[in-house]
Design a protein around this motif. Structure first.
Motif, mmCIF file in Angstrom:
data_model
loop_
_atom_site.group_PDB
_atom_site.id
_atom_site.type_symbol
_atom_site.label_atom_id
_atom_site.label_comp_id
_atom_site.label_asym_id
_atom_site.label_seq_id
_atom_site.Cartn_x
_atom_site.Cartn_y
_atom_site.Cartn_z
ATOM 1 N N TYR A 102 -65.048 -15.254 67.363
ATOM 2 C CA TYR A 102 -64.056 -14.483 68.113
ATOM 3 C C TYR A 102 -63.634 -15.226 69.387
ATOM 4 C CZ TYR A 102 -65.985 -11.258 64.785
ATOM 5 O OH TYR A 102 -66.413 -10.692 63.609
ATOM 6 N N LYS B 208 -62.475 -13.612 60.002
ATOM 7 C CA LYS B 208 -61.853 -13.332 61.289
ATOM 8 C C LYS B 208 -62.674 -13.831 62.477
ATOM 9 C CE LYS B 208 -63.085 -8.521 62.485
ATOM 10 N NZ LYS B 208 -64.270 -8.250 61.652
ATOM 11 N N ARG C 201 -70.231 -13.339 63.141
ATOM 12 C CA ARG C 201 -70.773 -13.813 64.414
ATOM 13 C C ARG C 201 -72.101 -14.553 64.273
ATOM 14 N NH1 ARG C 201 -69.498 -11.026 69.130
ATOM 15 N NH2 ARG C 201 -68.921 -9.281 67.785
ATOM 16 N N GLY D 235 -72.142 -7.784 60.929
ATOM 17 C CA GLY D 235 -72.529 -7.052 62.124
ATOM 18 C C GLY D 235 -73.793 -7.492 62.817
ATOM 19 N N SER E 65 -70.323 -4.431 64.998
ATOM 20 C CA SER E 65 -70.586 -5.846 65.274
ATOM 21 C C SER E 65 -71.570 -5.972 66.432
ATOM 22 C CB SER E 65 -69.255 -6.513 65.628
ATOM 23 O OG SER E 65 -69.328 -7.899 65.473
ATOM 24 N N GLU F 224 -71.264 -9.850 54.619
ATOM 25 C CA GLU F 224 -70.085 -10.396 55.297
ATOM 26 C C GLU F 224 -70.413 -10.810 56.726
ATOM 27 O OE1 GLU F 224 -67.474 -7.013 55.212
ATOM 28 O OE2 GLU F 224 -67.041 -7.186 53.086
HETATM 29 C C1 PLP Z 1 -65.488 -8.134 61.566
HETATM 30 C C2 PLP Z 1 -66.025 -7.792 60.238
HETATM 31 C C3 PLP Z 1 -67.164 -8.451 59.740
HETATM 32 C C4 PLP Z 1 -67.939 -9.461 60.528
HETATM 33 O O1 PLP Z 1 -68.593 -8.887 61.618
HETATM 34 P P1 PLP Z 1 -69.645 -9.738 62.463
HETATM 35 O O2 PLP Z 1 -70.109 -8.794 63.491
HETATM 36 O O3 PLP Z 1 -68.917 -10.894 63.031
HETATM 37 O O4 PLP Z 1 -70.736 -10.153 61.538
HETATM 38 C C5 PLP Z 1 -67.563 -8.145 58.448
HETATM 39 N N1 PLP Z 1 -66.917 -7.237 57.696
HETATM 40 C C6 PLP Z 1 -65.829 -6.572 58.153
HETATM 41 C C7 PLP Z 1 -65.167 -5.576 57.280
HETATM 42 C C8 PLP Z 1 -65.355 -6.834 59.430
HETATM 43 O O5 PLP Z 1 -64.288 -6.167 59.877
#
Ligand code: PLP
Length: 417
Positions: free
Chosen positions: A371, A60, A276, A239, A202, A273
């Motif tokens: 984003y 995303k 950013r 995050g 995040s 995951e």
């Molecule tokens: C948005 C999201 C991420 C990515 O978050 P970042 O802050 O961009 O690293 C990872 N896992 C889940 C479940 C998310 O909703």
């Protein structure tokens, strides 16, 4: 570290002058540096060297096929939150067995799609979802691999809109209910419990919240093992924050060390995951000054990119540095940099000290790779902008700018009108 640097007063992306791309492609456009994307992915991945892990890039943050393909080639997996992201991930060549599926509102058709292609696991966010996935798996004669997303109730100390691990947030299941959830899951015929998941928010700029979350998860895993519920995967979510202005987030190395220490004795495979931290500083938004307007209270720089192109300033009050594409001599000005949309919230910067940007000048809105385009819309019937990727001295339009026909695609006037 990124590859957007000045050479002889001109901003380059790797070896390509950005002005040249603007001449060929028009403005506004998003611009990504291949070298930066690759470097960020590898730095993050290498930080976990020696640990059994899978880096599932969070789609995303940036779902362009070219970006996903790049990560697929580096061995990356994908974290998705919709059927659409699953479709994109598969199109980009991400193997389904490296895809994890998060999100509180998975629909039946999306669950079926994920089951039929055989993803690595579903991160379950409620008991009703668990039941539905069990039912669908039964119908499709599959076994659904799942983790439960636990809400460890830690404060990530970030913007309230992007903190997700507090009890008051809609995400995950609190730790007590999670135990119950695991017991129920263990009894369901078509569910294969394999993991535990958390994602606390995040743009997190300290390691402590991650450590706190992990400690809470560890306690839970031990409790589950006591109940004979085996956990093979820990998904720590994403995050990790980046520097937009003067933040100093931990380096991926420091982040990794704190996680590795905590899971050393857990005998699990680690899933991460990141979104950013991989793409944020690997992309910029390039825009052009349409007008200068000296207001009574303020000076305005009106540019051709608005909140429909980059919503973060309006939505989160986010800071994005603004740089002239060709350096401008002389005094800086203090101005609001605003877009063409009919909303007061339509700004890229407020009361900002910027170069003395004049009509026709190009500007770079920095740190816009995450984003950015993905949150853009057609509000005010504005065309979605182009996306471009640079590699060394080459560039390629990885998404064409929309045209007016795209705007009305799928619309139809009923016969009764
Ligand atoms: C948005 C999201 C991420 C990515 O978050 P970042 O802050 O961009 O690293 C990872 N896992 C889940 C479940 C998310 O909703």
């Amino acid at each position: 570290m990124h590859h957007f640097n000045y050479r002889d007063n001109e901003l380059y992306c790797e070896d390509v002058p950005i002005k040249l791309i603007a001449e060929k492609v028009g403005t506004p456009f998003y611009l990504y540096s291949h070298a930066t994307l690759k470097r960020h992915f590898l730095t993050f991945n290498d930080a976990f060297d020696g640990v059994d892990r899978l880096i599932c890039f969070s789609a995303k943050a940036n779902t362009n096929l070219a970006v996903l393909k790049l990560f697929a080639d580096l061995g990356g997996g994908l974290d998705i939150v919709s059927g659409g992201e699953l479709y994109r991930g598969l199109k980009a060549g991400i193997p389904p067995e490296k895809i994890v599926y998060s999100g509180v509102g998975k629909r039946k058709d999306e669950i079926d799609y994920a089951l039929s292609v055989g993803i690595l696991m579903f991160n379950i966010e409620s008991l009703e979802e668990l039941e539905l996935i069990n039912d669908r798996a039964g119908l499709l004669k599959k076994k659904a691999p799942v983790a439960i997303r636990v809400n460890p109730d830690v404060d990530p100390k970030t913007h309230p809109y992007i903190s997700t691990g507090l009890e008051k947030n809609k995400f995950g299941i609190d730790t007590d209910a999670a135990i119950e959830g695991y017991k129920i899951a263990g009894e369901l015929k078509n569910i294969d419990v394999i993991g535990i998941d958390c994602h606390i928010g995040s743009q997190i700029t300290e390691v402590e919240p991650f450590k706190d979350a992990l400690n809470s998860i560890k306690t839970l895993i031990n409790e589950l093992r006591g109940l004979n519920i085996g956990i093979k995967y820990i998904d720590m979510g994403g995050g990790l924050g980046i520097t937009y202005d003067d933040e100093s987030p931990p380096h991926p190395g420091e982040y990794a060390r704190s996680i590795i220490q905590a899971i050393e004795d857990m005998h699990v495979k680690l899933i991460l995951e990141p979104g950013r931290v991989i793409v944020g500083n690997a992309g910029i938004l390039v825009a052009k000054v349409l007008y200068r307007k000296p207001g009574k209270a303020k000076e305005f720089v009106i540019v051709d990119a608005g909140m429909n192109d980059l919503v973060r300033p309006a939505l989160y009050d986010a800071f994005h540095a603004i740089k002239p594409v060709v350096e401008i001599e002389g005094e800086q000005i203090v101005a609001d940099v605003v877009g063409p949309i009919c909303e007061t919230g339509d700004f890229l910067a407020v009361d900002r000290r910027v170069a003395d940007l004049r009509q026709g000048d190009l500007l770079a809105v920095m740190s816009a790779g995450a984003y950015g385009f993905v949150m853009s819309s057609n509000y005010c019937s504005r065309l979605k902008v182009a996306e471009v990727m640079v590699r060394d001295d080459r560039f390629h339009v990885i998404r064409a700018r929309q045209n007016y026909e795209h705007l009305i695609e799928g619309e139809s006037i009923p016969p009764f009108l």
